[in-house]
Design a protein around this motif. Structure first.
Motif, PDB file in Angstrom:
ATOM      1  N   ASN A 161      42.269  49.340  35.094  1.00  0.00           N
ATOM      2  CA  ASN A 161      41.067  48.738  35.660  1.00  0.00           C
ATOM      3  C   ASN A 161      39.920  49.724  35.480  1.00  0.00           C
ATOM      4  O   ASN A 161      39.951  50.828  36.022  1.00  0.00           O
ATOM      5  CB  ASN A 161      41.289  48.428  37.147  1.00  0.00           C
ATOM      6  N   ASP A 165      36.881  45.844  36.166  1.00  0.00           N
ATOM      7  CA  ASP A 165      37.064  44.874  35.088  1.00  0.00           C
ATOM      8  C   ASP A 165      38.130  45.387  34.112  1.00  0.00           C
ATOM      9  O   ASP A 165      38.551  46.551  34.188  1.00  0.00           O
ATOM     10  CB  ASP A 165      35.739  44.654  34.349  1.00  0.00           C
ATOM     11  N   MET A 166      38.538  44.525  33.202  1.00  0.00           N
ATOM     12  CA  MET A 166      39.419  44.958  32.125  1.00  0.00           C
ATOM     13  C   MET A 166      38.619  45.765  31.116  1.00  0.00           C
ATOM     14  O   MET A 166      37.403  45.569  30.975  1.00  0.00           O
ATOM     15  CB  MET A 166      40.018  43.738  31.393  1.00  0.00           C
ATOM     16  N   THR A 198      40.059  40.492  37.667  1.00  0.00           N
ATOM     17  CA  THR A 198      40.532  40.395  36.282  1.00  0.00           C
ATOM     18  C   THR A 198      41.509  39.242  36.056  1.00  0.00           C
ATOM     19  O   THR A 198      41.533  38.663  34.965  1.00  0.00           O
ATOM     20  CB  THR A 198      41.180  41.715  35.828  1.00  0.00           C
TER      21      THR A 198
END
Length: 239
Positions: A161, A165-166, A198
């Motif tokens: 992470n 976010d990815m 995500t």
């Protein structure tokens, strides 16, 4: 005298005919099992062929474990960075370590998501790079590709992470593949933000796939000892 001879001849002829008929009946009764045995062998061979065909069809795993690990996409000194963990004396990326634990429990095939980007090995530089990559909405070029996607029904997808976010390379990954009809099971490592949003993002990117929301998430500092928790998690999913 002639009548007596004729009577004897008739008697002998009758005995001879009866003997021939009995011999034919015995021959017929002995030949029947041979025919039956031949048919039985054909059926057995056909059955065996069918089993061999089924075994061939079942060959290979239907589980793929795709993961992105910075250590496999980083500068030479990445082995000394905080993105690497040591498992059984072997240094590897954190997400790779989790992927291998999943593979050991499921028998799935491993796939490393790699890109042309050479990510910084220093953690602070990596954090800055990740923020810039997100701000620019970049889609890093993939250098590894799944060649036999149709073989797999279940896709475990792992990533760290970054900034809630990815990594942007995961967007490149989902852009490249259509996982319609397949099951996606996320797993990740984090520094306190767990999955953030995500999993919702994966559902948006792959609307025709079944995305399991009960993914596995673990802090960076706990990756090394995550094998037991992963086994328990997989048991809960039916693996």
């Amino acid at each position: 005298m002639k009548k007596l001879v004729a009577l004897v001849m008739a008697l002998l002829l009758t005995i001879s005919l009866a003997s021939c008929e009995n011999s034919e009946n015995q021959s017929s009764s002995q030949s029947a099992p041979i025919t039956s045995s031949s048919e039985s062998q054909v059926q057995t061979e056909e059955s065996t062929d069918g089993q061999d065909t089924d075994a061939a069809a079942d060959g290979g795993s239907n589980i793929l474990i795709a993961y992105f690990a910075v250590a496999e996409n980083s500068e030479v000194d990445a082995v000394a960075s905080a993105s690497v963990v040591t498992i059984d004396g072997e240094a590897m990326g954190m997400t790779e370590a989790l992927a291998q634990m999943i593979a050991e429990d499921t028998g799935g095939d491993l796939f490393s998501i790699q890109t042309s980007v050479d990510y910084p090995g220093d953690l602070n530089d990596l954090i800055d790079y990740a923020a810039e990559e997100q701000n620019n909405g970049e889609r890093p070029e993939l250098t590894t590709h799944i060649e036999n996607l149709d073989q797999y029904d279940t896709i475990f997808v792992g990533y760290p992470n970054w900034w809630y976010d990815m990594p942007m390379v995961m967007y490149s990954f989902f852009d490249e593949y259509d996982f319609s009809g397949k099951t996606i099971i996320p797993f990740n490592s984090h520094n306190g933000s767990r999955f953030s949003d995500t999993i919702d993002t994966i559902q948006e990117l792959e609307p025709n796939a079944t995305v399991i929301t009960d993914g596995f998430t673990v802090r960076y500092s706990d990756v090394e000892n995550a094998a037991g928790d992963i086994s328990q998690w997989l048991d809960g999913l039916g693996f």
